[in-house]
Design a protein around this motif. Structure first.
Motif, mmCIF file in Angstrom:
data_model
loop_
_atom_site.group_PDB
_atom_site.id
_atom_site.type_symbol
_atom_site.label_atom_id
_atom_site.label_comp_id
_atom_site.label_asym_id
_atom_site.label_seq_id
_atom_site.Cartn_x
_atom_site.Cartn_y
_atom_site.Cartn_z
ATOM 1 N N LEU A 1 36.525 35.566 49.083
ATOM 2 C CA LEU A 1 36.902 36.283 48.755
ATOM 3 C C LEU A 1 37.716 36.697 48.219
ATOM 4 C CD1 LEU A 1 36.066 39.086 49.477
ATOM 5 C CD2 LEU A 1 37.282 39.392 51.230
ATOM 6 N N SER A 2 37.539 37.109 46.896
ATOM 7 C CA SER A 2 38.864 37.980 45.976
ATOM 8 C C SER A 2 38.433 39.453 45.502
ATOM 9 C CB SER A 2 38.352 37.070 44.170
ATOM 10 O OG SER A 2 39.467 37.358 43.741
ATOM 11 N N VAL A 3 39.794 40.230 46.062
ATOM 12 C CA VAL A 3 39.647 41.567 45.861
ATOM 13 C C VAL A 3 40.697 42.087 44.732
ATOM 14 C CG1 VAL A 3 38.222 42.204 47.840
ATOM 15 C CG2 VAL A 3 40.576 41.581 48.130
ATOM 16 N N ALA A 4 41.006 40.903 44.036
ATOM 17 C CA ALA A 4 42.251 41.234 43.691
ATOM 18 C C ALA A 4 42.136 42.736 42.632
ATOM 19 C CB ALA A 4 42.931 39.506 42.629
ATOM 20 N N HIS A 5 43.685 42.536 43.028
ATOM 21 C CA HIS A 5 43.699 43.841 41.482
ATOM 22 C C HIS A 5 42.614 46.155 42.651
ATOM 23 C CE1 HIS A 5 46.671 42.429 39.529
ATOM 24 N NE2 HIS A 5 45.901 41.015 39.457
ATOM 25 N N CYS A 6 42.009 44.879 43.685
ATOM 26 C CA CYS A 6 41.715 46.512 44.093
ATOM 27 C C CYS A 6 42.707 47.487 44.785
ATOM 28 C CB CYS A 6 40.327 46.349 44.937
ATOM 29 S SG CYS A 6 38.967 45.331 43.687
ATOM 30 N N THR A 7 42.734 48.216 43.669
ATOM 31 C CA THR A 7 44.208 48.843 44.617
ATOM 32 C C THR A 7 43.581 50.045 45.906
ATOM 33 O OG1 THR A 7 43.598 50.881 43.234
ATOM 34 C CG2 THR A 7 45.092 49.255 42.662
ATOM 35 N N ARG A 8 42.657 50.187 45.656
ATOM 36 C CA ARG A 8 42.286 51.146 47.483
ATOM 37 C C ARG A 8 41.996 50.736 48.423
ATOM 38 N NH1 ARG A 8 37.901 55.405 44.929
ATOM 39 N NH2 ARG A 8 38.906 56.301 42.652
ATOM 40 N N ILE A 9 42.183 49.461 48.699
ATOM 41 C CA ILE A 9 41.770 47.961 49.845
ATOM 42 C C ILE A 9 43.289 47.998 50.239
ATOM 43 C CG2 ILE A 9 42.212 46.048 50.864
ATOM 44 C CD1 ILE A 9 39.778 45.715 48.232
ATOM 45 N N THR A 10 43.462 49.227 51.758
ATOM 46 C CA THR A 10 44.349 49.082 52.667
ATOM 47 C C THR A 10 44.456 47.288 53.867
ATOM 48 O OG1 THR A 10 43.283 50.560 53.848
ATOM 49 C CG2 THR A 10 44.710 51.260 52.245
ATOM 50 N N ASP A 11 45.189 47.609 55.039
ATOM 51 C CA ASP A 11 44.560 47.004 56.166
ATOM 52 C C ASP A 11 44.083 47.411 56.915
ATOM 53 O OD1 ASP A 11 47.763 46.198 55.404
ATOM 54 O OD2 ASP A 11 48.758 47.240 57.062
ATOM 55 N N VAL A 12 43.153 48.798 56.622
ATOM 56 C CA VAL A 12 41.658 49.016 57.095
ATOM 57 C C VAL A 12 40.565 47.894 57.057
ATOM 58 C CG1 VAL A 12 40.450 50.895 58.104
ATOM 59 C CG2 VAL A 12 42.165 51.063 57.851
ATOM 60 N N PRO B 1 35.632 34.826 60.313
ATOM 61 C CA PRO B 1 36.302 34.111 61.188
ATOM 62 C C PRO B 1 36.512 32.605 60.496
ATOM 63 C CG PRO B 1 34.838 33.922 62.688
ATOM 64 C CD PRO B 1 34.132 35.477 61.770
ATOM 65 N N ARG B 2 35.664 32.617 59.291
ATOM 66 C CA ARG B 2 35.649 31.101 58.703
ATOM 67 C C ARG B 2 36.054 30.928 57.725
ATOM 68 N NH1 ARG B 2 29.186 28.734 60.487
ATOM 69 N NH2 ARG B 2 30.064 28.815 62.907
ATOM 70 N N LEU B 3 36.778 32.240 57.455
ATOM 71 C CA LEU B 3 37.145 32.423 55.780
ATOM 72 C C LEU B 3 38.321 31.438 55.004
ATOM 73 C CD1 LEU B 3 37.149 34.629 53.825
ATOM 74 C CD2 LEU B 3 38.733 35.332 54.004
ATOM 75 N N ARG B 4 38.279 30.695 53.657
ATOM 76 C CA ARG B 4 39.070 29.709 53.388
ATOM 77 C C ARG B 4 39.914 30.236 52.671
ATOM 78 N NH1 ARG B 4 36.599 28.176 57.008
ATOM 79 N NH2 ARG B 4 35.715 25.938 57.552
ATOM 80 N N TYR B 5 39.217 30.744 51.647
ATOM 81 C CA TYR B 5 40.020 31.824 50.494
ATOM 82 C C TYR B 5 40.294 32.914 50.318
ATOM 83 C CZ TYR B 5 41.092 32.020 45.583
ATOM 84 O OH TYR B 5 41.441 32.296 44.527
ATOM 85 N N LEU B 6 41.232 33.180 50.217
ATOM 86 C CA LEU B 6 41.175 34.930 50.145
ATOM 87 C C LEU B 6 41.894 35.581 48.821
ATOM 88 C CD1 LEU B 6 41.043 38.052 50.987
ATOM 89 C CD2 LEU B 6 42.716 37.827 52.852
ATOM 90 N N ASN B 7 41.923 35.628 48.499
ATOM 91 C CA ASN B 7 42.627 37.086 46.893
ATOM 92 C C ASN B 7 43.228 37.807 46.763
ATOM 93 O OD1 ASN B 7 44.071 37.027 44.856
ATOM 94 N ND2 ASN B 7 43.245 35.900 43.142
ATOM 95 N N ALA B 8 44.442 38.472 47.527
ATOM 96 C CA ALA B 8 44.417 39.834 47.514
ATOM 97 C C ALA B 8 45.472 40.212 46.609
ATOM 98 C CB ALA B 8 44.539 40.093 49.041
ATOM 99 N N ARG B 9 45.486 39.865 45.351
ATOM 100 C CA ARG B 9 46.424 39.565 44.668
ATOM 101 C C ARG B 9 46.816 41.587 43.967
ATOM 102 N NH1 ARG B 9 48.499 36.222 39.819
ATOM 103 N NH2 ARG B 9 48.807 35.179 41.239
#
Length: 505
Positions: free
Chosen positions: A369-380, A390-398
């Motif tokens: 999952l890549s959501v880089a530069h999606c500025t509307r995303i928060t902890d919620v 739960p099986r997530l291997r890769y996360l890009n939240a830059r």
């Protein structure tokens, strides 16, 4: 007075026969030239060249006469006109219309030279010519499309081998100035010789960066390649919806489609004709598994809804910089494509927490999952992903500036199999979040903390002490001490540390 063409040809033959008689005498009897100073007669060594020039002049006259009488002569004579006969005499009268250079070869025969050349052609070969066909085919199988076309021009044997259908499962063309439409048309026409209008062996067509490719080229692919499985047209911005519709309709086995940079493409669907031919039980499904629509700026929510409804087998979907997409589009994606394993929404700035809640409905399938530069995303939104994937291997939240240690803690507790994490340019991530990661995600291999202003050496030491498999750590533009970096290097010897600290070496 007019002369009929048969009489003209007879005159030409008589002149050439007379010239041939003089040449025969010149070869057998040397011409003597009188020298007034020495009172000696010496033979002229270039007498045969004189008669060669005479023959050349006679031939030019014959060609002029034949053109006047609307009669054509062959410009490429047989090689037998060049070689002398076995008994040392000239060839028959049919050789009288040969080229001048070939006539000189007849006038100056060199039996020994021709004998050696004939023997060399019979007994001496290039080393590569000694290889059997199956070995050459194995070598040719590693060549590109352009190299195969060049090999086909070497000789007749290589031509037959280079166009062997087993070598043409892939066509790969590159170049901004390449006339891709013409190249595809010529190649498919040659490959269709054994099976008219159909290339049964062609499964992959890659024309990335060919900016001159248009719908006409894809029309040829759709018509001639029913077994196509992979199509890449990245950067071909002249492609439109109609061409893509025709390809996916006529190529039922198509699984991999790369349309990145095709800004005119707004959706993917079947043509109306193909839709009518499908049975109600089959539905309007397309067998695409991999779809890359990066930089398709015209893609909107309705287009993604159409794609999701027609491509339910999608497992890899990349929508980077599709800036018109919103959370509503992701709702249709989760509804129709439950098997998505990799999803990229980088730089889709209209996507927020509600969209991540819809993505979380993919549940156990999502790995990337890549959501880089999606500025509307928060902890919620991150909490939804952590709970249901739960099986997530890769996360890009830059660049997700709303992400804090609280969201990182939920992610660490719920996704213990995480291998790669990018939270660069998240100013609210600090050492507390890193300590939670180090405690629950000990299999981490790649971590990027670039420009995380709140990270210090304490968080890095926790990562190094618990994540021994760490291979890459990016701490550029972070305020960390050289001692903390040395601690990481001691505990993670295979780790590559990217930093901007001049004191660490």
């Amino acid at each position: 007075m007019t002369i009929s063409p048969p009489k003209i040809l007879k005159i030409v033959k008589n002149r050439l026969e007379g010239c041939r008689l003089h040449q025969r005498r010149a070869l057998s009897v040397p011409v003597r030239q009188f020298d007034p100073g020495n009172q000696i007669q010496r033979p002229v060594m270039g007498s045969s060249l004189v008669f060669s020039q005479l023959h050349l002049q006679t031939r030019q006259q014959s060609v002029h006469i034949c053109q006047d009488s609307s009669t054509r002569t062959l410009s490429t004579p047989s090689p037998g006109l060049i070689l002398p006969s076995n008994n040392g005499h000239e060839t028959n009268s049919s050789s009288s219309s040969s080229a001048p250079a070939e006539t000189v070869a007849v006038i100056h025969p060199q039996p020994s030279t021709h004998t050696r050349s004939r023997q060399s052609k019979t007994h001496h070969y290039a080393p590569i010519d000694l290889l059997p066909d199956h070995t050459l085919l194995q070598i040719f199988s590693h060549l590109s499309t352009n190299q195969l076309c060049r090999c086909a021009r070497v000789c007749r044997r290589w031509y037959n081998l280079a166009w062997d259908p087993r070598l043409w499962s892939t066509i790969q063309l590159t170049g901004e100035l390449l006339h891709a439409d013409r190249a595809i048309r010529v190649l498919t026409h040659r490959l269709c010789q054994d099976t008219p209008n159909i290339c049964l062996t062609l499964e992959t067509v890659v024309v990335n960066g060919c900016k001159r490719l248009t719908d006409r080229g894809l029309h040829v692919v759709a018509q001639c390649c029913p077994e196509l499985r992979r199509l890449e047209v990245a950067g071909c911005y002249n492609i439109s919806n109609e061409a893509v519709f025709e390809v996916v309709s006529r190529c039922p086995n198509l699984e991999h489609l790369n349309l990145s940079g095709c800004s005119k493409v707004t959706c993917i669907s079947l043509t109306q004709e193909a839709s009518l031919q499908l049975s109600p039980l089959h539905g309007q499904q397309i067998s695409i598994h991999y779809l890359d629509m990066t930089d398709c700026f015209s893609l909107e929510d309705e287009g993604l809804r159409t794609i999701a409804s027609h491509c339910p087998r999608l497992t890899h979907l990349y929508l980077r910089r599709c800036t018109r997409l919103t959370d509503e589009a992701l709702r249709h994606l989760a509804l129709h494509c439950p098997s998505v394993r990799e999803l990229s929404l980088s730089d889709c700035r209209l996507v927020g927490d509600f969209g991540l809640r819809e993505v979380a409905r993919l549940e156990g399938c999502l790995r990337y999952l890549s959501v880089a530069h999606c500025t509307r995303i928060t902890d919620v939104g991150m909490r939804y992903v952590a709970r249901y994937c739960p099986r997530l291997r890769y996360l890009n939240a830059r660049g997700c500036e709303g992400l804090t240690d609280h969201g990182l803690s939920h992610l660490a507790r719920s996704c213990p199999r995480l291998k790669s994490l990018d939270v660069g340019k998240c100013p609210l991530v600090s050492d507390s979040g890193l300590e939670q990661l180090a405690m629950y995600c000990q299999g981490l291999r790649r971590v990027s903390l670039r420009a995380c202003e709140s990270v210090t050496g304490r968080g890095l030491k926790a990562l190094a002490a618990n994540c021994c498999e760490l291979q890459l750590l990016n701490v550029q533009d972070c305020e960390v001490s050289p001692e903390a970096l040395r601690f990481v290097r001691r505990h993670c010897r295979r780790c590559v540390i990217e930093h901007t600290n001049p004191a660490f070496y």
